[in-house]
Structures are given as structure tokens and as C-alpha cells.
Design a protein around this motif. Sequence first.
Motif, PDB file in Angstrom:
ATOM      1  N   TYR A  12       1.883  -3.241  -6.170  1.00  0.00           N
ATOM      2  CA  TYR A  12       1.901  -3.269  -7.585  1.00  0.00           C
ATOM      3  C   TYR A  12       3.165  -2.304  -8.261  1.00  0.00           C
ATOM      4  CZ  TYR A  12      -2.016  -6.317  -7.208  1.00  0.00           C
ATOM      5  OH  TYR A  12      -3.011  -7.540  -6.985  1.00  0.00           O
ATOM      6  N   LYS A  13       3.283  -1.424  -7.923  1.00  0.00           N
ATOM      7  CA  LYS A  13       4.388  -0.293  -8.458  1.00  0.00           C
ATOM      8  C   LYS A  13       5.567  -1.223  -8.508  1.00  0.00           C
ATOM      9  CE  LYS A  13       2.608   4.315  -8.364  1.00  0.00           C
ATOM     10  NZ  LYS A  13       1.241   4.119  -8.042  1.00  0.00           N
ATOM     11  N   THR A  53       6.071  -4.229  -8.328  1.00  0.00           N
ATOM     12  CA  THR A  53       6.210  -5.612  -8.960  1.00  0.00           C
ATOM     13  C   THR A  53       5.762  -5.614 -10.323  1.00  0.00           C
ATOM     14  OG1 THR A  53       3.911  -6.188  -8.124  1.00  0.00           O
ATOM     15  CG2 THR A  53       5.698  -6.855  -6.730  1.00  0.00           C
ATOM     16  N   ASP A  54       6.155  -4.319 -11.148  1.00  0.00           N
ATOM     17  CA  ASP A  54       5.801  -4.128 -12.638  1.00  0.00           C
ATOM     18  C   ASP A  54       4.610  -3.996 -13.072  1.00  0.00           C
ATOM     19  OD1 ASP A  54       8.673  -4.228 -12.766  1.00  0.00           O
ATOM     20  OD2 ASP A  54       8.868  -6.363 -12.999  1.00  0.00           O
ATOM     21  N   ARG A  55       3.793  -3.627 -11.886  1.00  0.00           N
ATOM     22  CA  ARG A  55       2.349  -3.548 -12.476  1.00  0.00           C
ATOM     23  C   ARG A  55       1.847  -2.126 -11.984  1.00  0.00           C
ATOM     24  NH1 ARG A  55       1.069  -9.215  -9.961  1.00  0.00           N
ATOM     25  NH2 ARG A  55       2.525  -8.488  -8.763  1.00  0.00           N
ATOM     26  N   THR A 109       0.104   0.175 -13.228  1.00  0.00           N
ATOM     27  CA  THR A 109      -1.202   0.759 -13.601  1.00  0.00           C
ATOM     28  C   THR A 109      -2.346   0.366 -12.763  1.00  0.00           C
ATOM     29  OG1 THR A 109      -1.489  -1.084 -15.317  1.00  0.00           O
ATOM     30  CG2 THR A 109      -0.661   1.084 -15.958  1.00  0.00           C
ATOM     31  N   LYS A 110      -2.148  -0.541 -11.795  1.00  0.00           N
ATOM     32  CA  LYS A 110      -3.043  -1.134 -10.812  1.00  0.00           C
ATOM     33  C   LYS A 110      -3.209  -0.362  -9.620  1.00  0.00           C
ATOM     34  CE  LYS A 110      -3.124  -6.002 -10.946  1.00  0.00           C
ATOM     35  NZ  LYS A 110      -4.465  -6.365 -11.694  1.00  0.00           N
ATOM     36  N   ASP A 116      -6.095  -4.633 -15.672  1.00  0.00           N
ATOM     37  CA  ASP A 116      -4.659  -3.925 -15.278  1.00  0.00           C
ATOM     38  C   ASP A 116      -4.537  -2.734 -14.494  1.00  0.00           C
ATOM     39  OD1 ASP A 116      -3.483  -6.122 -16.691  1.00  0.00           O
ATOM     40  OD2 ASP A 116      -3.427  -4.992 -18.671  1.00  0.00           O
ATOM     41  N   THR A 117      -6.106  -1.980 -14.345  1.00  0.00           N
ATOM     42  CA  THR A 117      -6.144  -1.135 -13.333  1.00  0.00           C
ATOM     43  C   THR A 117      -6.647  -1.285 -11.973  1.00  0.00           C
ATOM     44  OG1 THR A 117      -8.562  -0.795 -14.191  1.00  0.00           O
ATOM     45  CG2 THR A 117      -6.754   0.172 -15.750  1.00  0.00           C
ATOM     46  N   ASN A 158      -5.690 -11.252 -10.676  1.00  0.00           N
ATOM     47  CA  ASN A 158      -4.411 -10.764 -10.197  1.00  0.00           C
ATOM     48  C   ASN A 158      -4.669  -9.351  -9.254  1.00  0.00           C
ATOM     49  OD1 ASN A 158      -1.768 -10.499  -9.178  1.00  0.00           O
ATOM     50  ND2 ASN A 158      -0.987 -11.194 -10.998  1.00  0.00           N
TER      51      ASN A 158
END
Length: 448
Positions: free
Chosen positions: A129-130, A132-134, A136-137, A211-212, A246
Motif C-alpha cells: 500500500y505504501k 501504491t499511493d495508499r 495510510t492503510k 483508508d486505514t 480495497n
Amino acid sequence: MKLTERQKELIGKTFIDFQQTSYMQEHGVVFNRAEGLYCWDTNGKRYFDAVGGVYVATLGHRHPEILDAMRKQMEKSIFVPPLHGISDTGLEFIEKMGSITPGNVNFIKGFSGGSEANEAAFKFVRQYYKQTDRPTKYKFISMYLSYHGATMAAATASGGSERRTKFEPQVGGFLKVPNPLQFRDRFADWEEANKFCADWIEEVIVNENPDTIAGVLLEPICNTAGIVKPTTEFFQRVRKTCDNHNVALILDEVLTGIAKTGRMFASEIFGIVPDVLTTGKGLSGGVYPMGVMAAREDMAQAFIGKPEEGLQFGHGHTWAGNPLAGAVGIATIDIIQKYNLCEKARSLGDYLNKKLEQLKKYGCIREIRGSGVLRGVELVKDPQTNEPFPKKSKLGDALKITSVDNGLIMRVDRDWFAVCPPLIAEKKDIDELYDLIEQSLKKALDMI
Ligand SMILES: Cc1ncc(COP(=O)(O)O)c(C=O)c1O
């Protein structure tokens, strides 16, 4: 068995897994030989190993074809420099493993056990996730009553407080939801309890903020809950929820892989494909420590780039994916395919289940659960009311002693026991196993 004073003294110099030393000095067994369905202790007493150690020797102890593959590999190489490459056998194993994992979950990384595989899964998903632009997940959701391993993050993800609280503070970013078993008596039927718990997972994701949330980690069939198998609808709902928000669905098939449930992986039973799958135990044929993390190939693409970009998976273990493990894993999968052992697990499992049903005549069984040869038996004081045994006289505590006295190795907990006979067993072996269980149960009932 009666331990010698020296054996007792030496047991006092170690810890037996999750067991009290003084109990082990009185009731422990010192094994010194194993073959097929049986183990022997140092006094020469024979034990029917009805769980393949601990769901590991699922092809029986010391399967000759696996030993041959191991010997051949030992003549070639045993260890290769893990920071410089991988062995030819390691590569063949990756292809073989990827040919049996579900869907496109065929990006493979080898490890030396189930906990290692689960730790790798957490790190893989967070890094994914880091990259792939996410970023905060990062949170993971898992179930109470589950077991995912003994290392810190895997223990944090596990459900039983007795294996967690002693080591607090736990690792941050792990959340828990109930197992449907904990709610079954509040609903009209099992299906409803499962729907409720699947919805609860979605509630947690939504309320925490999707989102987390990085992943949901589940066992397809949960051993430590007492071989609890959620419904197909449960898994299909969770799959949909993960897609909608997601979130990576990680299936811990360390115990349920491979073949013993009647399918290579138990996820097939529920018609779902996870994003990440971990496995171990039986993959090793009970011969050499193994674990595997398998992931969707497209997820693994997020880790590929120029060396200077630093996208590579920041993880590894000295013994991860070594050639001996590769040779053993290939041989184990080959044997399962050559002898149609998934099919055998289904037919032998049906026979085993019918035999276990006969135990209900003793008036202490609520349910028999599981799939293939993986079967759990829930013990209650009164099957009419489902009243459990009182804390001080649990039937499981007595059965743990009488079964070992009787020459029978099972997984025995306070309110349930489980068997998973190796897939080399035939019906006559299941008859022998049933007789041993019946004698042990009768003696245990007399004890309490
Ligand atoms: C479902 C599950 N996950 C993970 C593990 C941990 O595997 P290991 O003991 O090989 O580290 C186990 C072990 O019992 C398990 O049953």
C-alpha cells in the motif's frame, strides 16, 4: 509413559511448547522414532499419531518418497547464499507451488514456518500500500479464537488472550472481530451467526475508515476455536467487502493447506480467491521446516523497479526458501497429485466423520465439525442443553491424559478434540483410530 529421572531433569532445562514443565514431567512423552502413522517413545510404546504431529506429517512420518528427494538434494546442495541468489531447486519449487495456489496468487516466497509466513504477509501488504499511493492503510483485522503464530505480530493477530496478554504491549495496528462460534447461540442458526460476523467485519472497516485498513486475516477453518468452519456465504461476503474497500484478504492456510480438507487449499471449498495466502505445516511432508507466502502476481509488481528506487521487499530470513525445503515441498506436492490425495481426503474424511458420529452415544458431544480428514469434536456436559463441563472438571483435560496413556496422539483442548489422520491411512486404520478414541473417551468420562 513413565519418564526416567534423567528425562525429567532434562525436560526441566527446556520449555515444551505452550505447556507447563511440571505437567510435562508427569504426563509428557519422549519420542525417539516415527514411521507412517505411528510414533514410539523411548520405552518402546507405540502411539497412533492421529494429527501427524500437529497437522504436519499429513503424508505420515518419514514418507519414503520425500526422504529420497531430500537425500538427492543433500547430494547436490543444502544451503545457498540467500543474498546472492536462489537454488535451481528453489526456483522449481516456486513454479510447482504457484501451480497449486488459487487464481493468480502465484507469486511465491518461501519461509521456514507458518509464523514467518504470516509476518511476511503483514509486511508485504503494508509495503504494497505504501508503494501504491495508499500509505495510510496499515491496520489488520483478524478474529478472536484464531491462531496465526507465536512471533510478536502473528501473536498479536491471534485471538486467544492466553497466548497474547503475557507479552503485552501488543504490536500496534491490529484489530479483532468475533468468530461466528461466539455468537451461534444468539441466532436462530449457524448461517445467521455467520452473516452477522461477516457484517461486523465491514462495520469495523467502515468505522475505522477504510483508508486505514490494509488487510483482513482469516483462517478458512479455525483450529484453536475447535475446527470451526464458517459458511460459504461468510467468506463470499468478506471477499466482497474487501473488494469494495480495497482491503487485502489474507487467508492463513498454514494448517488447512494442503490436501487434508479435501482440497489443495480450503479457500476452494468456499469458492473464493484471497489476495495473499500463507501456508506451511503439511507442505513440509512433516520432514523439513517450511512456510510459504503466496500473493497476487499484480500486487508483487509494485515491488519491481530500478535498484536505486528501493522498491524491493524489505524482508528475508537466513533459511527462507533454501534448496532442501524446495526439494521437500516439490516431493510433497508430487505425492499428493500422484496418489489423488485430495480425493482420498474427501472419501476417508466421510468415513471418519461417520465413525466419529458414533461417539454421540456417550452423551457428551455437541457437534462434529470440519472438512476432509480434518475433524473436530466439541465436548459438552449435556448435548440436550449444550451446557459445558464445569471449569474444574473439563472432559478435555482428562481425555488429554487417557488418550496418551492409550497410545493415541490427538489435538486435545479443554472443550474439544481434533484428529487429522495422515492421508496414507486406509479405512482399517480409521477403525483402529476410532477404537482408540472410544476407549480413551470412556476412560476420561470415568475420570471426571
Ligand atoms: C493457522 C496457523 N497459522 C500459523 C501457525 C504458526 O505456524 P508455525 O508454528 O509453523 O510458526 C499455526 C501453527 O499452529 C497455525 O495453526
